[in-house]
Design a protein around this motif. Sequence first.
Motif, short mmCIF file in Angstrom:
data_model
loop_
_atom_site.label_atom_id
_atom_site.label_comp_id
_atom_site.label_asym_id
_atom_site.label_seq_id
_atom_site.Cartn_x
_atom_site.Cartn_y
_atom_site.Cartn_z
N ASP A 86 0.83 -1.21 0.00
CA ASP A 86 0.00 0.00 0.00
C ASP A 86 0.86 1.25 0.00
N ILE A 87 1.87 1.25 0.86
CA ILE A 87 2.77 2.40 0.95
C ILE A 87 3.56 2.57 -0.33
N ALA A 88 4.04 1.45 -0.88
CA ALA A 88 4.81 1.49 -2.12
C ALA A 88 3.99 2.06 -3.27
N ARG A 89 2.74 1.63 -3.37
CA ARG A 89 1.88 2.16 -4.45
C ARG A 89 1.60 3.65 -4.24
N ALA A 90 1.44 4.06 -3.01
CA ALA A 90 1.20 5.48 -2.73
C ALA A 90 2.40 6.33 -3.09
N ARG A 91 3.58 5.79 -2.92
CA ARG A 91 4.81 6.55 -3.21
C ARG A 91 5.33 6.33 -4.63
N GLY A 92 4.86 5.28 -5.29
CA GLY A 92 5.27 5.02 -6.67
C GLY A 92 6.10 3.76 -6.81
N ILE A 93 5.52 2.76 -7.42
CA ILE A 93 6.20 1.47 -7.61
C ILE A 93 7.42 1.62 -8.51
N THR A 94 7.34 2.45 -9.54
CA THR A 94 8.46 2.61 -10.47
C THR A 94 9.69 3.14 -9.75
N ASP A 95 9.50 4.13 -8.89
CA ASP A 95 10.62 4.68 -8.12
C ASP A 95 11.16 3.64 -7.15
N LEU A 96 10.27 2.90 -6.53
CA LEU A 96 10.69 1.85 -5.60
C LEU A 96 11.49 0.76 -6.33
N ALA A 97 11.05 0.40 -7.51
CA ALA A 97 11.78 -0.60 -8.31
C ALA A 97 13.19 -0.11 -8.60
N ARG A 98 13.32 1.15 -8.95
CA ARG A 98 14.64 1.72 -9.22
C ARG A 98 15.52 1.67 -7.98
N LYS A 99 14.97 2.05 -6.83
CA LYS A 99 15.74 2.09 -5.58
C LYS A 99 16.14 0.71 -5.09
N THR A 100 15.29 -0.29 -5.29
CA THR A 100 15.56 -1.62 -4.77
C THR A 100 16.29 -2.52 -5.76
N GLY A 101 16.22 -2.19 -7.05
CA GLY A 101 16.80 -3.05 -8.07
C GLY A 101 15.91 -4.23 -8.41
N LEU A 102 14.67 -4.21 -7.93
CA LEU A 102 13.70 -5.26 -8.21
C LEU A 102 12.74 -4.78 -9.30
N THR A 103 12.18 -5.71 -10.05
CA THR A 103 11.24 -5.31 -11.10
C THR A 103 9.89 -4.93 -10.48
N ARG A 104 9.14 -4.17 -11.23
CA ARG A 104 7.80 -3.79 -10.76
C ARG A 104 6.95 -5.04 -10.53
#
Length: 84
Positions: free
Chosen positions: A24-42
């Motif tokens: 929920d938090i990730a979607r609120a902040r943006g999955i694409t940005d989170l994917a970039r920061k973690t190195g994991l795919t969306r």
Amino acid sequence: MIEEYLLAVCEDGTASEIARALGDIARARGITDLARKTGLTRQTLYKALSGEGNPELATIAKVAEALGFRLSFVRTSKDHQNAA
């Protein structure tokens, strides 16, 4: 508000509820940005944080860190002190 939500879920929630809350938090902040920061795919993030999957601890730790949180352990009671 986000921190309070996550803390409440972590205190009483199951592993899948915690993963869903991080999602929920990730979607609120943006999955694409989170994917970039973690190195994991969306796709990996959506699956891991759906509450349906069983993400590895390393994945949860990466996501938490990318969202500005860290994992920690807190003793639940003194009864468990001598168990180890």
